[in-house]
Design an enzyme around this catalytic site. Structure first.
Site, mmCIF file in Angstrom:
data_model
loop_
_atom_site.group_PDB
_atom_site.id
_atom_site.type_symbol
_atom_site.label_atom_id
_atom_site.label_comp_id
_atom_site.label_asym_id
_atom_site.label_seq_id
_atom_site.Cartn_x
_atom_site.Cartn_y
_atom_site.Cartn_z
ATOM 1 N N TRP A 180 -5.937 0.398 12.928
ATOM 2 C CA TRP A 180 -5.242 0.793 11.697
ATOM 3 C C TRP A 180 -5.528 2.239 11.342
ATOM 4 O O TRP A 180 -4.626 2.973 10.921
ATOM 5 C CB TRP A 180 -5.565 -0.157 10.542
ATOM 6 C CG TRP A 180 -4.932 -1.503 10.760
ATOM 7 C CD1 TRP A 180 -5.584 -2.692 10.945
ATOM 8 C CD2 TRP A 180 -3.530 -1.802 10.865
ATOM 9 N NE1 TRP A 180 -4.667 -3.700 11.148
ATOM 10 C CE2 TRP A 180 -3.406 -3.193 11.094
ATOM 11 C CE3 TRP A 180 -2.365 -1.037 10.777
ATOM 12 C CZ2 TRP A 180 -2.167 -3.829 11.248
ATOM 13 C CZ3 TRP A 180 -1.119 -1.668 10.927
ATOM 14 C CH2 TRP A 180 -1.036 -3.041 11.153
ATOM 15 N N ASP A 198 -7.650 2.833 2.970
ATOM 16 C CA ASP A 198 -6.781 1.694 3.258
ATOM 17 C C ASP A 198 -7.633 0.438 3.099
ATOM 18 O O ASP A 198 -8.508 0.169 3.920
ATOM 19 C CB ASP A 198 -6.243 1.818 4.683
ATOM 20 C CG ASP A 198 -5.383 0.623 5.106
ATOM 21 O OD1 ASP A 198 -5.222 -0.319 4.302
ATOM 22 O OD2 ASP A 198 -4.872 0.647 6.247
ATOM 23 N N LYS A 239 -2.761 -9.901 2.754
ATOM 24 C CA LYS A 239 -4.030 -10.455 3.234
ATOM 25 C C LYS A 239 -4.821 -11.094 2.089
ATOM 26 O O LYS A 239 -5.127 -12.260 2.133
ATOM 27 C CB LYS A 239 -4.873 -9.378 3.929
ATOM 28 C CG LYS A 239 -4.465 -9.132 5.371
ATOM 29 C CD LYS A 239 -3.583 -7.952 5.546
ATOM 30 C CE LYS A 239 -3.123 -7.763 6.980
ATOM 31 N NZ LYS A 239 -2.681 -6.398 7.236
#
Ligand SMILES: *Cc1c(COP(=O)(O)O)cnc(C)c1O
Length: 362
Positions: A103, A173, A197
């Site tokens: 990511w 993030d 999530k």
């Protein structure tokens, strides 16, 4: 009691059963208005209340101090990979990225499409099995911002402490660990997270950003890509994903009623301990992917000694009602995502299954 799967999906992921039940109850006739919330204007008082309350709940649950906007946007965390440099990385400046896995890499690549970006620390040499130590992270005072990925969802590593960036804005993030533990928001300039999530269904992305960072978005930027547009309109500039925000509202109330971020952290540690202990006590039958000190409390990644046995593990576990244990296609192996809404009992059942599987195959 409903028959529910042992859901370890990485994202979209498990939602609290109570939330789903309330949504079902309110689906066809939302609080007596004779319609679902999906069928009313986003300018209606019903939706406005959901929008305001959701932002307020975030402020409470995360302890967001004065001086920050809470924005509810679309396009996922992936759109933030570009919106952040579009808004915060002017020509002549450089943004720093801490490379911790898939990511972080994606975020960095997007930044380079927009402006100058450099990697200031990386754990690639360790196969992204750890977080670079804070001492390795060099922060030049001229950086436009420093970007980190607080939890690498695919690799299963997580920052336990955050770098002190001084006057350089710290951007994180937090898609896969937001509200899983208390954090000090004041040390961040911007925090973002796709909802799917830990916060609700997909479709909405939360951005928590310091007021002064949204004051002067570059003039040439399209309206929808400016933080200032959404900040000035309470995230109602255009039609928001009303149902996703409504679901997130219910999840936030659930988190609050369970005891907030402190209680989430306690439970998450208790849940992952069951699985990490099983790995550590297996005498090498199971191998944890992450270095123990950087293990994620959200995504437990582990391997068996041969890939055929891993396939067997996935096959047998799914026959017993476990879902989502196959590792990400880019890295293979096994992964159990244990987000806030994953019950203790699912983790206990998984640990028992792991013990049983080892007995039969060890
Ligand atoms: C899932 C995830 C993303 C991508 O989110 P989208 O909403 O699908 O764009 C980004 N970063 C992290 C850490 C993630 O876990």
């Amino acid at each position: 009691m409903e028959k529910r799967a042992y859901n370890f999906n990485a994202g979209p992921a498990a939602l609290p059963l109570e939330v789903l039940q309330q949504a079902r109850e309110e689906l066809v006739n939302y609080r007596g208005i004779g319609m679902s919330l999906m069928e009313v204007s986003h300018r209606s008082k019903e939706y406005e209340q959901v929008n305001d309350e959701t932002q307020q709940l975030f402020r409470e649950l995360m302890g967001i101090p004065e001086g920050y906007h809470v924005l509810l946007l679309q396009g996922g965390a992936s759109t933030q990979f570009s919106m952040i440099p579009m808004n915060l990385l002017p020509p002549g400046k450089t943004a720093g990225y801490v490379m911790t896995g898939s990511w972080a890499e994606k975020a960095y690549k997007e930044a380079k499409l927009i402006g100058e970006a450099q990697i200031v620390a990386s754990s690639e040499a360790d196969n992204f099995a750890k977080i670079p130590s804070l001492k390795e992270i060099s922060i030049h005072p001229d950086l436009a911002y420093l970007h980190i990925t607080s939890n690498e969802t695919i690799g299963g590593i997580q920052f336990q402490q955050f770098p002190d960036t001084g006057n350089v804005p710290l951007v994180a993030d937090m898609s896969s660990d937001i509200l899983s533990r208390p954090i000090d928001v004041s040390s961040f300039a911007l925090i973002y997270a796709g909802a799917q999530k830990n916060l609700g269904p997909s479709g909405v992305t939360v951005v928590i950003v310091r007021n002064e960072l949204v004051q002067d978005s570059p003039k040439h930027l399209p309206t929808m890509f400016r933080y200032s547009t959404h900040a000035a309109n309470q995230s109602l500039y255009n039609t928001p994903p009303v149902y996703s925000v409504y679901m997130m509202n219910l999840v936030l109330k659930w988190v609050r009623d369970q005891g907030g971020a402190i209680e989430m952290e306690r439970r998450n540690r208790e849940k992952t301990k069951l699985i990490y202990d099983m790995i550590d006590q297996s005498g090498g039958f199971y191998r944890g992917v992450a270095h123990p000190e950087d293990r994620s409390q959200m995504n437990v990644t582990f391997r068996l000694n041969d890939e055929e046995l891993e396939k067997q593990f996935v096959k047998e576990s799914s026959a017993q009602g476990f879902v989502g244990l196959k590792g990400h296609r880019s890295v293979g192996g096994l992964r159990a995502s244990t987000y806030n809404a994953v019950p203790y009992d699912s983790c206990k059942a998984l640990a028992e299954f792991m013990g049983d599987f080892q007995k039969r195959n060890g």
